[in-house]
Structures are given as C-alpha cells and as structure tokens.
Design a protein around this motif. Structure first.
Motif, PDB file in Angstrom:
ATOM      1  N   GLN A 140       0.811  -1.158   0.085  1.00 40.88           N
ATOM      2  CA  GLN A 140       0.180  -0.104  -0.137  1.00 40.88           C
ATOM      3  C   GLN A 140       0.714   1.198  -0.044  1.00 40.88           C
ATOM      4  O   GLN A 140       1.965   1.417   0.821  1.00 40.88           O
ATOM      5  CB  GLN A 140      -0.825   0.089   1.242  1.00 40.88           C
ATOM      6  CG  GLN A 140      -1.694   1.192   1.303  1.00 40.88           C
ATOM      7  CD  GLN A 140      -2.734   0.966   2.684  1.00 40.88           C
ATOM      8  OE1 GLN A 140      -2.486   1.503   3.530  1.00 40.88           O
ATOM      9  NE2 GLN A 140      -3.787   0.346   2.447  1.00 40.88           N
ATOM     10  N   LYS A 141       0.458   2.156  -0.803  1.00 34.16           N
ATOM     11  CA  LYS A 141       1.154   3.414  -0.724  1.00 34.16           C
ATOM     12  C   LYS A 141       0.231   4.414  -0.076  1.00 34.16           C
ATOM     13  O   LYS A 141      -0.984   4.477  -0.332  1.00 34.16           O
ATOM     14  CB  LYS A 141       1.279   4.044  -2.222  1.00 34.16           C
ATOM     15  CG  LYS A 141       2.020   5.517  -2.150  1.00 34.16           C
ATOM     16  CD  LYS A 141       2.215   5.972  -3.608  1.00 34.16           C
ATOM     17  CE  LYS A 141       3.297   5.373  -4.152  1.00 34.16           C
ATOM     18  NZ  LYS A 141       3.696   6.069  -5.824  1.00 34.16           N
ATOM     19  N   MET A 142       0.912   5.145   1.027  1.00 31.06           N
ATOM     20  CA  MET A 142       0.151   6.009   1.808  1.00 31.06           C
ATOM     21  C   MET A 142       1.094   7.321   2.144  1.00 31.06           C
ATOM     22  O   MET A 142       2.115   6.940   2.574  1.00 31.06           O
ATOM     23  CB  MET A 142      -0.409   5.270   3.062  1.00 31.06           C
ATOM     24  CG  MET A 142      -1.100   6.252   4.077  1.00 31.06           C
ATOM     25  SD  MET A 142      -1.999   5.087   5.475  1.00 31.06           S
ATOM     26  CE  MET A 142      -0.471   4.949   6.297  1.00 31.06           C
ATOM     27  N   MET A 143       0.509   8.329   1.750  1.00 30.99           N
ATOM     28  CA  MET A 143       1.540   9.654   2.023  1.00 30.99           C
ATOM     29  C   MET A 143       2.784   9.637   1.272  1.00 30.99           C
ATOM     30  O   MET A 143       3.784   9.956   1.965  1.00 30.99           O
ATOM     31  CB  MET A 143       1.327   9.856   3.537  1.00 30.99           C
ATOM     32  CG  MET A 143       0.060  10.418   4.073  1.00 30.99           C
ATOM     33  SD  MET A 143       0.429  10.286   6.003  1.00 30.99           S
ATOM     34  CE  MET A 143       0.456   8.621   6.439  1.00 30.99           C
ATOM     35  N   GLY A 144       2.701   8.719   0.144  1.00 28.44           N
ATOM     36  CA  GLY A 144       3.875   8.864  -0.663  1.00 28.44           C
ATOM     37  C   GLY A 144       5.134   7.432  -0.010  1.00 28.44           C
ATOM     38  O   GLY A 144       6.029   7.707  -0.660  1.00 28.44           O
ATOM     39  N   LYS A 145       4.561   6.968   0.893  1.00 30.01           N
ATOM     40  CA  LYS A 145       5.438   5.789   1.474  1.00 30.01           C
ATOM     41  C   LYS A 145       4.740   4.756   1.381  1.00 30.01           C
ATOM     42  O   LYS A 145       3.616   4.496   1.213  1.00 30.01           O
ATOM     43  CB  LYS A 145       5.718   6.044   2.806  1.00 30.01           C
ATOM     44  CG  LYS A 145       6.415   7.465   3.357  1.00 30.01           C
ATOM     45  CD  LYS A 145       6.762   7.725   4.407  1.00 30.01           C
ATOM     46  CE  LYS A 145       7.368   9.061   4.876  1.00 30.01           C
ATOM     47  NZ  LYS A 145       7.944   9.077   6.346  1.00 30.01           N
ATOM     48  N   CYS A 146       5.578   3.471   1.349  1.00 30.32           N
ATOM     49  CA  CYS A 146       5.205   2.066   0.793  1.00 30.32           C
ATOM     50  C   CYS A 146       5.317   1.312   2.185  1.00 30.32           C
ATOM     51  O   CYS A 146       6.138   1.207   3.036  1.00 30.32           O
ATOM     52  CB  CYS A 146       6.008   1.643  -0.069  1.00 30.32           C
ATOM     53  SG  CYS A 146       5.989   2.466  -1.639  1.00 30.32           S
ATOM     54  N   PHE A 147       4.183   0.610   2.632  1.00 34.20           N
ATOM     55  CA  PHE A 147       3.745  -0.009   3.559  1.00 34.20           C
ATOM     56  C   PHE A 147       3.571  -1.678   3.199  1.00 34.20           C
ATOM     57  O   PHE A 147       2.850  -1.823   2.150  1.00 34.20           O
ATOM     58  CB  PHE A 147       2.753   0.354   4.342  1.00 34.20           C
ATOM     59  CG  PHE A 147       2.705   1.560   5.095  1.00 34.20           C
ATOM     60  CD1 PHE A 147       3.530   1.700   6.271  1.00 34.20           C
ATOM     61  CD2 PHE A 147       2.832   2.879   4.285  1.00 34.20           C
ATOM     62  CE1 PHE A 147       3.757   3.176   6.751  1.00 34.20           C
ATOM     63  CE2 PHE A 147       2.823   3.964   4.831  1.00 34.20           C
ATOM     64  CZ  PHE A 147       3.337   4.132   6.093  1.00 34.20           C
ATOM     65  N   THR A 148       3.828  -2.550   3.805  1.00 34.85           N
ATOM     66  CA  THR A 148       3.501  -3.781   3.692  1.00 34.85           C
ATOM     67  C   THR A 148       2.499  -4.584   4.469  1.00 34.85           C
ATOM     68  O   THR A 148       2.904  -4.413   5.826  1.00 34.85           O
ATOM     69  CB  THR A 148       4.624  -4.766   3.020  1.00 34.85           C
ATOM     70  OG1 THR A 148       5.558  -4.869   4.140  1.00 34.85           O
ATOM     71  CG2 THR A 148       5.311  -4.360   1.765  1.00 34.85           C
ATOM     72  N   TRP A 149       1.876  -5.604   4.378  1.00 34.67           N
ATOM     73  CA  TRP A 149       1.290  -6.317   5.334  1.00 34.67           C
ATOM     74  C   TRP A 149       1.384  -7.977   4.862  1.00 34.67           C
ATOM     75  O   TRP A 149       0.948  -8.344   3.536  1.00 34.67           O
ATOM     76  CB  TRP A 149      -0.311  -6.110   5.579  1.00 34.67           C
ATOM     77  CG  TRP A 149      -0.624  -5.037   6.346  1.00 34.67           C
ATOM     78  CD1 TRP A 149      -0.716  -4.951   7.684  1.00 34.67           C
ATOM     79  CD2 TRP A 149      -0.623  -3.435   5.908  1.00 34.67           C
ATOM     80  NE1 TRP A 149      -0.827  -3.794   8.291  1.00 34.67           N
ATOM     81  CE2 TRP A 149      -0.535  -2.856   6.946  1.00 34.67           C
ATOM     82  CE3 TRP A 149      -0.210  -3.156   4.681  1.00 34.67           C
ATOM     83  CZ2 TRP A 149      -0.740  -1.354   6.960  1.00 34.67           C
ATOM     84  CZ3 TRP A 149      -0.409  -1.585   4.668  1.00 34.67           C
ATOM     85  CH2 TRP A 149      -0.730  -0.805   5.769  1.00 34.67           C
ATOM     86  N   LYS A 150       1.756  -8.993   5.596  1.00 33.47           N
ATOM     87  CA  LYS A 150       1.741 -10.524   4.981  1.00 33.47           C
ATOM     88  C   LYS A 150       0.608 -11.116   6.054  1.00 33.47           C
ATOM     89  O   LYS A 150       0.474 -11.136   7.273  1.00 33.47           O
ATOM     90  CB  LYS A 150       2.866 -10.733   5.343  1.00 33.47           C
ATOM     91  CG  LYS A 150       4.056 -10.141   4.626  1.00 33.47           C
ATOM     92  CD  LYS A 150       5.517 -10.781   4.807  1.00 33.47           C
ATOM     93  CE  LYS A 150       6.766 -10.021   4.176  1.00 33.47           C
ATOM     94  NZ  LYS A 150       6.892  -8.775   5.019  1.00 33.47           N
ATOM     95  N   LYS A 151      -0.402 -11.891   5.347  1.00 34.87           N
ATOM     96  CA  LYS A 151      -0.951 -12.514   5.733  1.00 34.87           C
ATOM     97  C   LYS A 151      -1.393 -14.166   5.247  1.00 34.87           C
ATOM     98  O   LYS A 151      -1.182 -14.254   4.081  1.00 34.87           O
ATOM     99  CB  LYS A 151      -2.651 -11.837   5.807  1.00 34.87           C
ATOM    100  CG  LYS A 151      -2.653 -10.608   6.551  1.00 34.87           C
ATOM    101  CD  LYS A 151      -2.539 -10.930   8.132  1.00 34.87           C
ATOM    102  CE  LYS A 151      -2.624  -9.435   9.014  1.00 34.87           C
ATOM    103  NZ  LYS A 151      -2.328  -9.673  10.523  1.00 34.87           N
ATOM    104  N   ASN A 152      -1.920 -15.109   5.699  1.00 32.25           N
ATOM    105  CA  ASN A 152      -2.104 -16.313   5.400  1.00 32.25           C
ATOM    106  C   ASN A 152      -3.661 -16.450   5.384  1.00 32.25           C
ATOM    107  O   ASN A 152      -4.480 -15.931   6.239  1.00 32.25           O
ATOM    108  CB  ASN A 152      -1.815 -17.259   6.189  1.00 32.25           C
ATOM    109  CG  ASN A 152      -0.161 -17.613   6.052  1.00 32.25           C
ATOM    110  OD1 ASN A 152       0.483 -17.098   5.051  1.00 32.25           O
ATOM    111  ND2 ASN A 152       0.569 -18.137   7.220  1.00 32.25           N
ATOM    112  N   MET A 153      -4.226 -17.006   4.299  1.00 31.80           N
ATOM    113  CA  MET A 153      -5.725 -17.193   4.097  1.00 31.80           C
ATOM    114  C   MET A 153      -6.052 -18.609   4.004  1.00 31.80           C
ATOM    115  O   MET A 153      -5.026 -19.379   3.434  1.00 31.80           O
ATOM    116  CB  MET A 153      -6.018 -16.497   2.737  1.00 31.80           C
ATOM    117  CG  MET A 153      -5.854 -14.812   2.670  1.00 31.80           C
ATOM    118  SD  MET A 153      -6.699 -14.315   1.426  1.00 31.80           S
ATOM    119  CE  MET A 153      -5.525 -14.940   0.027  1.00 31.80           C
TER     120      MET A 153
END
Length: 236
Positions: free
Chosen positions: A86-99
């Motif tokens: 995800q890009k938020m306020m020009g910065k990049c974030f990650t989330w890892k999940k198992n489904m």
C-alpha cells in the motif's frame, strides 16, 4: 496517532480477492461464486471499495493512494500467502497474511478475523469480494473490486456500485492508480518499505475505535484525528 491510521487501514484496507457472467438484478449481483484456488493467484489491484462505516469513502481516499495484493499458493492445501502493498502519504507499507479456503469462504485470522466470499461480476478479469470483519465488538462489512488492470470501464464500476447499493453499503471509494504503485518488495530491495504485519492494537485503542465508529459524529472525530496524525507523520 499512527496506531489509529493502522487500525483504519486494517478496517478499510481489508484483504481482497471472479469469471464473467451477465449480472443485472440484486439477486444476480449478490450470487456467490465458487472459489477455485488457482483463480486467486497473481497480482490484483484494488480499484474500489465500499464499507458499512459511515464516512468510509472519505477515510479510504484520505488514507490510501493505492493498494495492490500479491497472492501465492502455500505448501498446505487450500492455504494462500497474501502480500498487501500500500502507498500512503507517498510511503510504501506491507502486510503479510495467510488465508485459508474452506467451504467456499476465504478466512484470515489474526488480531481481527476476516471472512470473504466472491460475488458475481460481469468483469472478465476482476474479483468482487464481500467481506465480514470482526475486531473486538466492531463488525464491519465491506465490498472490494480487484482487477489485473489498473483501470476498469465505467460500466464495470457502475455494476460494482450497484452491488454495494444492494448490500446497503456506503458509496464506494474509487482508487486512483495514476500516481504509481509501490513496487514488489522482493524485486526492489532498494525501496524503503515499512512492514506493518506484526503491529498490534491495545485494548484501550480498540475501545476508543469502537466508540468512534459507532456513529457518524464519531467517524468525523476519527477523521480529524487521522488528519492530525498524517500532518505529524509527514513532518517526521
């Protein structure tokens, strides 16, 4: 205040995961679709989202510049790895999940529980997922439109909007992907990513969030808190 931004992303930026068929009425639009694991695999752009939270459209447009999800198969049967970028306020974030996929339902379990089913769509390369999320006493319903494309047609967006109306959800937020997606972190190690996978929410924060999201005035207060948090974050 960044904890509240994270919670909002957790509530609104839920994991998202069709096959083409003509759809017109609410009965057809809300018809569940059988999920085949292989159809989930790949890179999916989040193009639109609607939730049951009043003011969620403004929240989404404020928090997210764009989001995409990479789904890969896990070694266990009917289990998948999800990497959300995800890009938020020009910065990049990650989330890892198992489904997991059981009885035609996708489920993610963590600090919050999310379950989702695919709905009918006339878009040939889209996934429309109807989600139910529980975080403490907070229960949120959401509908997300994902595609392998960065843009879908006006007719496809109109169909998605109708689906949201059929579910009595808020008007959808349409994502603008023109600003450019964050890259795949496995292919761009030089990019500065912030991994939010292990972030947790305290009981006090959860209680406050429950109160804020219980009314339209509370959501407005929540929006003001996020604005102040974002202004502080940009200065860091």
């Amino acid at each position: 205040m960044m904890e509240f931004v994270h919670v909002a992303v957790a509530v609104l930026g839920l994991l998202s995961l069709g096959h083409s068929a003509p759809v017109t009425s609410c009965e057809n639009l809300l018809q569940p679709r059988e999920i085949y694991g292989s159809q989930l695999l790949g890179k999916w752009m989040l193009l639109a989202e609607s939730t049951s939270i009043p003011g969620s459209k403004m929240l989404l447009q404020m928090l997210m510049e764009n989001t995409w999800v990479k789904i890969t198969a896990a070694s266990e049967a009917d289990t998948f790895h999800s990497l959300q970028i995800q890009k938020m306020m020009g910065k990049c974030f990650t989330w890892k999940k198992n489904m997991t996929l059981v009885n035609n339902t996708l489920t993610v379990v963590g600090d919050y529980r999310v379950s989702g089913v695919l709905l009918n769509t006339g878009c040939p390369d889209c996934l429309v997922i109807y989600l139910n999320m529980t975080m403490g006493r907070i229960k949120v319903r959401a509908l997300q439109l994902l595609s392998t494309r960065v843009r879908v047609s006006a007719a496809e967006l109109e169909e998605f909007t109708k689906q949201a109306e059929c579910l009595n959800l808020q008007p959808p937020a349409i994502m603008d992907l023109e600003e450019g997606l964050c890259p795949d972190p496995t292919l761009a190690p030089e990019t500065n990513f912030t991994d939010r996978t292990t972030d947790t929410i305290s009981s006090e924060e959860l209680s406050l969030l429950e109160e804020l999201l219980s009314s339209e005035s509370g959501v407005k207060t929540f929006l003001d808190m996020i604005r102040r948090s974002m202004a502080s974050f940009k200065q860091d």
